[in-house]
Design an enzyme around this catalytic site. Structure first.
Site, PDB file in Angstrom:
ATOM      1  N   ARG A 105      29.079 -18.415 -10.545  1.00  0.00           N
ATOM      2  CA  ARG A 105      27.837 -17.858 -11.087  1.00  0.00           C
ATOM      3  C   ARG A 105      26.949 -17.295  -9.983  1.00  0.00           C
ATOM      4  O   ARG A 105      26.340 -16.248 -10.157  1.00  0.00           O
ATOM      5  CB  ARG A 105      27.091 -18.939 -11.883  1.00  0.00           C
ATOM      6  CG  ARG A 105      25.738 -18.526 -12.454  1.00  0.00           C
ATOM      7  CD  ARG A 105      25.702 -17.142 -13.072  1.00  0.00           C
ATOM      8  NE  ARG A 105      26.755 -16.913 -14.041  1.00  0.00           N
ATOM      9  CZ  ARG A 105      27.127 -15.712 -14.441  1.00  0.00           C
ATOM     10  NH1 ARG A 105      26.551 -14.614 -13.935  1.00  0.00           N
ATOM     11  NH2 ARG A 105      28.087 -15.574 -15.327  1.00  0.00           N
ATOM     12  N   LYS A 140       8.295  -4.012  -3.629  1.00  0.00           N
ATOM     13  CA  LYS A 140       8.295  -4.693  -4.927  1.00  0.00           C
ATOM     14  C   LYS A 140       9.685  -5.270  -5.190  1.00  0.00           C
ATOM     15  O   LYS A 140      10.432  -4.816  -6.058  1.00  0.00           O
ATOM     16  CB  LYS A 140       7.868  -3.739  -6.030  1.00  0.00           C
ATOM     17  CG  LYS A 140       6.430  -3.262  -5.864  1.00  0.00           C
ATOM     18  CD  LYS A 140       6.060  -2.198  -6.887  1.00  0.00           C
ATOM     19  CE  LYS A 140       4.634  -1.707  -6.657  1.00  0.00           C
ATOM     20  NZ  LYS A 140       4.258  -0.619  -7.585  1.00  0.00           N
ATOM     21  N   LYS A 172      -3.981   1.658   2.342  1.00  0.00           N
ATOM     22  CA  LYS A 172      -4.108   1.904   0.907  1.00  0.00           C
ATOM     23  C   LYS A 172      -5.585   1.992   0.525  1.00  0.00           C
ATOM     24  O   LYS A 172      -6.474   1.818   1.371  1.00  0.00           O
ATOM     25  CB  LYS A 172      -3.372   0.809   0.137  1.00  0.00           C
ATOM     26  CG  LYS A 172      -1.874   0.768   0.477  1.00  0.00           C
ATOM     27  CD  LYS A 172      -1.165  -0.344  -0.238  1.00  0.00           C
ATOM     28  CE  LYS A 172      -0.981  -0.065  -1.709  1.00  0.00           C
ATOM     29  NZ  LYS A 172      -0.091   1.080  -1.973  1.00  0.00           N
ATOM     30  N   GLU A 202      -2.720   6.470   2.204  1.00  0.00           N
ATOM     31  CA  GLU A 202      -2.612   6.842   0.792  1.00  0.00           C
ATOM     32  C   GLU A 202      -3.818   7.667   0.368  1.00  0.00           C
ATOM     33  O   GLU A 202      -4.956   7.333   0.714  1.00  0.00           O
ATOM     34  CB  GLU A 202      -2.531   5.558  -0.030  1.00  0.00           C
ATOM     35  CG  GLU A 202      -2.529   5.728  -1.527  1.00  0.00           C
ATOM     36  CD  GLU A 202      -2.570   4.380  -2.226  1.00  0.00           C
ATOM     37  OE1 GLU A 202      -3.616   4.049  -2.830  1.00  0.00           O
ATOM     38  OE2 GLU A 202      -1.566   3.632  -2.151  1.00  0.00           O
ATOM     39  N   ASP A 224      -0.556   9.464  -4.114  1.00  0.00           N
ATOM     40  CA  ASP A 224      -0.376   8.388  -5.079  1.00  0.00           C
ATOM     41  C   ASP A 224      -0.843   8.790  -6.475  1.00  0.00           C
ATOM     42  O   ASP A 224      -1.976   9.238  -6.665  1.00  0.00           O
ATOM     43  CB  ASP A 224      -1.156   7.150  -4.615  1.00  0.00           C
ATOM     44  CG  ASP A 224      -0.873   5.940  -5.473  1.00  0.00           C
ATOM     45  OD1 ASP A 224       0.310   5.663  -5.726  1.00  0.00           O
ATOM     46  OD2 ASP A 224      -1.832   5.268  -5.896  1.00  0.00           O
TER      47      ASP A 224
END
Length: 284
Positions: A105, A140, A172, A202, A224
């Site tokens: 598994r 992510k 950001k 960004e 963005d």
């Protein structure tokens, strides 16, 4: 030291494999297999594709069997990055039947998950053909599996963005707000970052791009969540002066038009956070 086609040495992947085996075996091990399989029973098994796609995770699947029982003989038939069809034999393992069944598994979980990422990446990359745009992943990723998942993106024909917070400076919107503005945040970067560190910033409006160009100090501009027409204007305004990247709302059906804007990179979080597991099975 064993090195697979991905170029990663096994010792970098082994901790995640051992953690997965320990999670599955728990305190008492595989009670079902111990009860029904006599000691000394030998078997041969194969991981077989049940769906078409791009394979990834063969190195880790093989490692799962070898970590559980170093005496198992593992043969990879379709190395990571290979296109596969239903019925293809990807890997064979021979030896102690108890060991094969107990590691099954974990091996399949890694192989199916990573092959799903490679397959989805290949679909995105195919939409950029004829352009200079390159598909890249993001941070992510599944906690603890980033290294393997980013390798799966490479197997699918994509490219890697930064691996963590220490790879590069990526400014950001929240950094800009906290620092007091675009000029201020870029000045702070110039004062503190190493000369070896790449700087990305960004923007979500074209007037912000003008501020970036006036301030200087950035190597990459991330556009963005822009619509395609606005993105095209931004890329044209750069005119190759900086590397360009597009991000946000990057659905598969939109990628061709985004790539046609001339943007250098298209970052897609879905490659790792939304890929479906490819259907693989282990047959004795």
């Amino acid at each position: 030291m064993n090195t697979a086609p991905s170029g990663l040495p096994d010792f970098l992947l082994e901790p995640m494999v051992r953690a997965a085996l320990a999670e599955d075996l728990g305190d008492w091990g595989d009670v079902t297999t111990r009860a029904v399989i006599a000691p000394g029973t030998r078997a041969r098994a194969a991981i077989v594709a049940r769906q078409a796609g791009v394979v990834s995770g063969m190195q880790i699947a093989a490692l799962a069997f070898r970590v559980f029982d170093p005496a198992l003989k593992v043969t990879v038939h379709r190395p990571d990055g290979s296109a596969i069809a239903p019925g293809d034999t990807l890997l064979e393992v021979e030896g102690c039947a108890r060991a094969i069944l107990s590691a099954e598994r974990v091996a399949l979980n890694f192989a199916g998950r990573l092959s799903g990422i490679a397959t989805l990446t290949a679909q995105f990359a195919a939409r950029t053909k004829g352009t200079a745009a390159r598909i890249t992943c993001t941070r992510k990723t599944t906690p603890g599996l980033r290294l393997a998942e980013k390798q799966a993106v490479l197997h699918g024909g994509g490219h890697n963005h930064r691996f963590g917070l220490s790879d590069a400076v990526m400014i950001k919107d929240n950094h800009i707000a906290a620092a007091g503005g675009i000029a201020e945040v870029l000045a702070a970067v110039r004062a503190h970052a190493s000369h070896m560190t790449r700087v990305e910033i960004e923007v979500d409006r074209l007037d912000q791009l003008e501020e970036v160009l006036r301030a200087g100090g950035a190597d990459v501009v991330l556009f963005d969540n822009m619509d395609t027409a606005t993105l095209a204007r931004g890329v044209a305004r750069l005119n190759g002066a900086m590397t360009s990247e597009a991000s946000g709302n990057m659905r598969l059906e939109r990628i061709a038009e985004v790539a046609a804007t001339g943007v250098d990179y298209i970052s897609v979080g879905a490659l790792t956070h939304s890929a479906s597991t490819l259907d693989l099975g282990l047959d004795l």
